[in-house]
Design an enzyme around this catalytic site. Structure first.
Site, PDB file in Angstrom:
ATOM      1  N   SER A 133       4.921   3.076  -9.186  1.00 34.05           N
ATOM      2  CA  SER A 133       4.081   3.253  -7.994  1.00 34.05           C
ATOM      3  C   SER A 133       2.587   3.237  -8.322  1.00 34.05           C
ATOM      4  O   SER A 133       2.153   3.766  -9.356  1.00 34.05           O
ATOM      5  CB  SER A 133       4.440   4.590  -7.352  1.00 34.05           C
ATOM      6  OG  SER A 133       3.462   4.965  -6.415  1.00 34.05           O
ATOM      7  N   GLU A 135       0.641   5.150  -7.092  1.00 34.23           N
ATOM      8  CA  GLU A 135       0.225   6.549  -7.179  1.00 34.23           C
ATOM      9  C   GLU A 135      -0.072   6.944  -8.633  1.00 34.23           C
ATOM     10  O   GLU A 135      -0.815   7.891  -8.874  1.00 34.23           O
ATOM     11  CB  GLU A 135       1.310   7.467  -6.607  1.00 34.23           C
ATOM     12  CG  GLU A 135       1.348   7.503  -5.095  1.00 34.23           C
ATOM     13  CD  GLU A 135       0.110   8.149  -4.485  1.00 34.23           C
ATOM     14  OE1 GLU A 135      -0.181   9.307  -4.802  1.00 34.23           O
ATOM     15  OE2 GLU A 135      -0.585   7.488  -3.697  1.00 34.23           O
ATOM     16  N   TYR A 156       4.763  13.918  -7.804  1.00 39.08           N
ATOM     17  CA  TYR A 156       5.463  12.635  -7.639  1.00 39.08           C
ATOM     18  C   TYR A 156       4.913  11.604  -8.625  1.00 39.08           C
ATOM     19  O   TYR A 156       5.659  10.926  -9.335  1.00 39.08           O
ATOM     20  CB  TYR A 156       5.293  12.146  -6.197  1.00 39.08           C
ATOM     21  CG  TYR A 156       5.705  10.703  -5.969  1.00 39.08           C
ATOM     22  CD1 TYR A 156       7.047  10.359  -5.793  1.00 39.08           C
ATOM     23  CD2 TYR A 156       4.747   9.685  -5.923  1.00 39.08           C
ATOM     24  CE1 TYR A 156       7.421   9.029  -5.587  1.00 39.08           C
ATOM     25  CE2 TYR A 156       5.118   8.367  -5.714  1.00 39.08           C
ATOM     26  CZ  TYR A 156       6.454   8.040  -5.549  1.00 39.08           C
ATOM     27  OH  TYR A 156       6.814   6.726  -5.344  1.00 39.08           O
TER      28      TYR A 156
HETATM   29  P1  NAP Z   1      12.609   5.824   0.777  1.00 39.32           P
HETATM   30  O1  NAP Z   1      12.650   5.077   2.065  1.00 39.32           O
HETATM   31  O2  NAP Z   1      12.147   7.240   0.755  1.00 39.32           O
HETATM   32  O3  NAP Z   1      14.080   5.747   0.139  1.00 39.32           O
HETATM   33  C1  NAP Z   1      14.434   6.542  -0.955  1.00 39.32           C
HETATM   34  C2  NAP Z   1      15.897   6.312  -1.271  1.00 39.32           C
HETATM   35  O4  NAP Z   1      16.241   7.128  -2.398  1.00 39.32           O
HETATM   36  C3  NAP Z   1      16.869   6.695  -0.136  1.00 39.32           C
HETATM   37  O5  NAP Z   1      17.925   5.784  -0.112  1.00 39.32           O
HETATM   38  C4  NAP Z   1      17.371   8.061  -0.603  1.00 39.32           C
HETATM   39  O6  NAP Z   1      18.657   8.373  -0.111  1.00 39.32           O
HETATM   40  C5  NAP Z   1      17.438   7.824  -2.104  1.00 39.32           C
HETATM   41  N1  NAP Z   1      17.499   9.071  -2.869  1.00 39.32           N
HETATM   42  C6  NAP Z   1      16.746  10.178  -2.705  1.00 39.32           C
HETATM   43  N2  NAP Z   1      17.133  11.122  -3.582  1.00 39.32           N
HETATM   44  C7  NAP Z   1      18.151  10.600  -4.301  1.00 39.32           C
HETATM   45  C8  NAP Z   1      18.994  11.108  -5.329  1.00 39.32           C
HETATM   46  N3  NAP Z   1      18.870  12.345  -5.785  1.00 39.32           N
HETATM   47  N4  NAP Z   1      19.962  10.287  -5.829  1.00 39.32           N
HETATM   48  C9  NAP Z   1      20.116   9.024  -5.339  1.00 39.32           C
HETATM   49  N5  NAP Z   1      19.366   8.505  -4.361  1.00 39.32           N
HETATM   50  C10 NAP Z   1      18.394   9.286  -3.844  1.00 39.32           C
HETATM   51  O7  NAP Z   1      11.687   5.043  -0.300  1.00 39.32           O
HETATM   52  P2  NAP Z   1      11.166   3.524  -0.266  1.00 39.32           P
HETATM   53  O8  NAP Z   1       9.869   3.483   0.466  1.00 39.32           O
HETATM   54  O9  NAP Z   1      12.273   2.624   0.106  1.00 39.32           O
HETATM   55  O10 NAP Z   1      10.787   3.320  -1.795  1.00 39.32           O
HETATM   56  C11 NAP Z   1      11.746   2.830  -2.736  1.00 39.32           C
HETATM   57  C12 NAP Z   1      11.307   3.203  -4.135  1.00 39.32           C
HETATM   58  O11 NAP Z   1      10.038   2.641  -4.412  1.00 39.32           O
HETATM   59  C13 NAP Z   1      11.151   4.702  -4.372  1.00 39.32           C
HETATM   60  O12 NAP Z   1      11.492   4.951  -5.714  1.00 39.32           O
HETATM   61  C14 NAP Z   1       9.672   4.943  -4.169  1.00 39.32           C
HETATM   62  O13 NAP Z   1       9.269   6.095  -4.869  1.00 39.32           O
HETATM   63  C15 NAP Z   1       9.102   3.668  -4.760  1.00 39.32           C
HETATM   64  N6  NAP Z   1       7.831   3.201  -4.227  1.00 39.32           N
HETATM   65  C16 NAP Z   1       7.649   3.078  -2.894  1.00 39.32           C
HETATM   66  C17 NAP Z   1       6.470   2.553  -2.412  1.00 39.32           C
HETATM   67  C18 NAP Z   1       6.245   2.356  -0.929  1.00 39.32           C
HETATM   68  O14 NAP Z   1       5.076   2.188  -0.549  1.00 39.32           O
HETATM   69  N7  NAP Z   1       7.282   2.324  -0.113  1.00 39.32           N
HETATM   70  C19 NAP Z   1       5.471   2.140  -3.302  1.00 39.32           C
HETATM   71  C20 NAP Z   1       5.709   2.271  -4.673  1.00 39.32           C
HETATM   72  C21 NAP Z   1       6.894   2.786  -5.130  1.00 39.32           C
HETATM   73  P3  NAP Z   1      18.871   9.164   1.299  1.00 39.32           P
HETATM   74  O15 NAP Z   1      18.827   8.094   2.354  1.00 39.32           O
HETATM   75  O16 NAP Z   1      20.197   9.778   1.119  1.00 39.32           O
HETATM   76  O17 NAP Z   1      17.751  10.144   1.426  1.00 39.32           O
HETATM   77  O1  F7E Z   2      -0.096   8.610   2.790  1.00 37.08           O
HETATM   78  C1  F7E Z   2      -3.153  10.060   4.203  1.00 37.08           C
HETATM   79  C2  F7E Z   2      -2.585  10.703   2.945  1.00 37.08           C
HETATM   80  O2  F7E Z   2       2.237   9.476   2.876  1.00 37.08           O
HETATM   81  C3  F7E Z   2      -1.120   7.645   2.715  1.00 37.08           C
HETATM   82  C4  F7E Z   2       4.846   6.557  -0.802  1.00 37.08           C
HETATM   83  O3  F7E Z   2       5.650   5.475  -0.414  1.00 37.08           O
HETATM   84  O4  F7E Z   2       2.978   5.118  -1.208  1.00 37.08           O
HETATM   85  C5  F7E Z   2       3.394   6.249  -0.481  1.00 37.08           C
HETATM   86  O5  F7E Z   2       2.609   7.370  -0.816  1.00 37.08           O
HETATM   87  C6  F7E Z   2      -2.471   8.305   2.877  1.00 37.08           C
HETATM   88  C7  F7E Z   2      -2.688   9.539   1.985  1.00 37.08           C
HETATM   89  O6  F7E Z   2       1.655   7.432   1.464  1.00 37.08           O
HETATM   90  C8  F7E Z   2      -1.660  11.787   7.012  1.00 37.08           C
HETATM   91  O7  F7E Z   2      -3.347  11.862   2.561  1.00 37.08           O
HETATM   92  C9  F7E Z   2      -3.655  11.219   6.390  1.00 37.08           C
HETATM   93  O8  F7E Z   2      -3.957   9.493   1.420  1.00 37.08           O
HETATM   94  O9  F7E Z   2       1.737   7.221   3.878  1.00 37.08           O
HETATM   95  P1  F7E Z   2       1.463   8.215   2.835  1.00 37.08           P
HETATM   96  P2  F7E Z   2       1.256   7.736  -0.046  1.00 37.08           P
HETATM   97  O10 F7E Z   2       0.978   9.153  -0.295  1.00 37.08           O
HETATM   98  O11 F7E Z   2       0.181   6.774  -0.399  1.00 37.08           O
HETATM   99  C10 F7E Z   2       3.051   5.252  -2.644  1.00 37.08           C
HETATM  100  C11 F7E Z   2       2.608   3.948  -3.253  1.00 37.08           C
HETATM  101  C12 F7E Z   2       4.375   5.722  -3.102  1.00 37.08           C
HETATM  102  O12 F7E Z   2       4.822   5.381  -4.202  1.00 37.08           O
HETATM  103  C13 F7E Z   2       5.023   6.794  -2.305  1.00 37.08           C
HETATM  104  O13 F7E Z   2       6.415   6.842  -2.580  1.00 37.08           O
HETATM  105  O14 F7E Z   2      -2.585   8.764   4.207  1.00 37.08           O
HETATM  106  N1  F7E Z   2      -2.785  10.771   5.452  1.00 37.08           N
HETATM  107  N2  F7E Z   2      -2.986  11.851   7.370  1.00 37.08           N
HETATM  108  C14 F7E Z   2      -1.539  11.099   5.809  1.00 37.08           C
HETATM  109  N3  F7E Z   2      -0.359  10.868   5.219  1.00 37.08           N
HETATM  110  C15 F7E Z   2       0.761  11.329   5.834  1.00 37.08           C
HETATM  111  N4  F7E Z   2       1.976  11.094   5.272  1.00 37.08           N
HETATM  112  N5  F7E Z   2       0.694  12.012   7.024  1.00 37.08           N
HETATM  113  C16 F7E Z   2      -0.488  12.268   7.657  1.00 37.08           C
HETATM  114  O15 F7E Z   2      -0.532  12.900   8.704  1.00 37.08           O
END
Ligand code: NAP
Ligand code: F7E
Length: 338
Positions: A133, A135, A156
């Site tokens: 990520s 992050e 995280y």
């Molecule tokens: P998501 O919608 O939160 O999906 C997470 C998945 O992980 C769900 O299927 C969840 O299952 C499963 N999970 C949670 N805890 C688990 C456990 N203990 N054992 C097995 N499975 C588990 O996340 P996403 O946005 O699709 O992201 C996919 C991956 O990319 C994650 O690793 C995330 O951290 C990473 N990532 C995401 C982003 C982004 O912007 N979306 C960016 C960079 C990296 P349940 O449905 O049962 O909860």
């Molecule tokens: O926040 C700000 C918050 O929760 C984005 C995950 O998929 O991407 C995701 O992490 C920004 C942050 O995503 C609210 O403070 C303001 O600066 O949508 P977010 P994230 O934290 O960037 C990375 C790449 C991952 O890997 C993670 O799994 O938005 N913000 N107001 C808020 N965020 C939330 N959630 N809610 C608010 O009300």
């Protein structure tokens, strides 16, 4: 027929990746699911309703990243050619409330899976994708690319960094075909409702339809490089098709503030966000990531990847989807009252 195993298949990315692989006729797709008291498979239900030539190639298995024995058993049963590790406690704000759980699932969970993959890799080649990520860059100044030093700012991000380095070490120590994709934020109509883009598009459309009056948010000055999840799962697959394992940044190369996101989402339904958005520290983080802006040039040059949906197209797609949901909800409540 190639066999792919996806952890996190019920999540946003897992559902798009499963759809992408099943659309190719040469894949059997296996997904790990967790037991829960009520079913949460909305994102993949539609795949089981497809023609049997597709749905027969999709299989679910109970397992958990916290449970090494379940991972070993599924690995032995499925014997996948490709493993995509997408499972995670993926909410950054929640990771401050549950740091140990997040570290266990995101950090050690990846190590448990890598161990199961390493054992299988002794008898057959396995390719491994790790969902790293942006992050992990945290407070590193933008733009962030493969040479940028990491500076994680949440439990995280620290757990993801641990998993990232374990992935690289398994490649170097055991010759595993292991890739780490450092993906910047990617969104879609299937995004979880508490992430900021979806919160904005649900909020704007529900306010438009009279289902809620205001939207309470945190830091509006944070900036993110937002892309479309459908584009990003293609990059994951491309990494595992390349002739050598490596790490890549996947991003759009553009950054927007949360404020700009709100402005756009509300303007698409004819509203001004300033009339409806309120601030609450409940949605801020103990340490914030201010600006993310990725440099995807290696993914573009080496994998031939490029994003097809831009920020405006993405938010428009999400607003249109959520407006339809809000209209149905309003219609259902009006119908109940009459
Ligand atoms: P998501 O919608 O939160 O999906 C997470 C998945 O992980 C769900 O299927 C969840 O299952 C499963 N999970 C949670 N805890 C688990 C456990 N203990 N054992 C097995 N499975 C588990 O996340 P996403 O946005 O699709 O992201 C996919 C991956 O990319 C994650 O690793 C995330 O951290 C990473 N990532 C995401 C982003 C982004 O912007 N979306 C960016 C960079 C990296 P349940 O449905 O049962 O909860
Ligand atoms: O926040 C700000 C918050 O929760 C984005 C995950 O998929 O991407 C995701 O992490 C920004 C942050 O995503 C609210 O403070 C303001 O600066 O949508 P977010 P994230 O934290 O960037 C990375 C790449 C991952 O890997 C993670 O799994 O938005 N913000 N107001 C808020 N965020 C939330 N959630 N809610 C608010 O009300």
């Amino acid at each position: 027929m190639k066999r792919a195993l996806i952890t996190g298949i019920t999540g946003q990315d897992g559902s798009y990746l499963a759809e992408f692989l099943l659309a190719r006729t040469d894949y059997e797709v296996h997904g790990l699911v967790r037991r829960s008291s009520s079913l949460n498979r909305q994102r993949i239900d539609h795949l089981f309703a497809l023609d049997r030539s597709v749905s027969d190639r999709l299989h679910l298995h109970y397992a958990d990243l916290a449970d090494a024995s379940s991972l070993a058993m599924v690995m032995e049963l499925v014997r996948p050619d490709e493993v995509y590790n997408l499972g995670a406690q993926s909410h950054v704000r929640v990771s401050f409330d549950q740091p140990l759980y997040t570290a266990d699932v995101v950090g050690l969970g990846t190590l448990r899976l890598l161990e199961a993959v390493r054992h299988l890799n002794r008898s057959q080649p396995v390719r491994f994708y790790q969902a790293s990520s942006s992050e992990m860059y945290g407070s590193a100044p933008p733009p962030q690319g493969l040479d940028t030093p990491f500076h994680p700012r949440s439990p995280y991000a620290c757990a993801k960094l641990y998993a990232h380095w374990q992935t690289i070490n398994y490649r170097e120590a055991y010759g595993l075909f292991a890739c780490s994709g450092i993906l910047f934020n990617h969104e879609s109509p299937r995004r979880g409702e508490s992430f900021v883009t979806r919160k904005a598009t649900l909020g704007a459309t529900r306010i438009k339809e009279g289902l809620q009056k205001k939207l309470v948010m945190g830091n509006l000055d944070a900036r993110r490089d937002w892309g479309f999840a459908g584009d990003y799962v293609r990059a994951m697959w491309l990494m595992l098709q390349h002739d050598k394992p490596d790490d890549y940044v996947v991003a759009t190369g553009q950054t927007f503030s949360v404020r700009a996101l709100l402005e756009l989402a509300f303007s698409l339904v004819g509203l001004d966000y300033q009339d409806f958005v309120e601030f609450d520290t409940r949605y801020t983080r103990p340490s914030e990531v201010d600006v993310l802006l990725g440099d995807p040039s290696k993914a573009m040059n080496v994998l031939g990847w490029k994003p097809e949906v831009d920020f405006r197209g993405l938010i428009t797609m999400m607003v249109e989807h959520d407006l339809e949901l809000a209209r149905r909800e309003r219609f259902a409540s009006t119908y109940r009252q009459t």
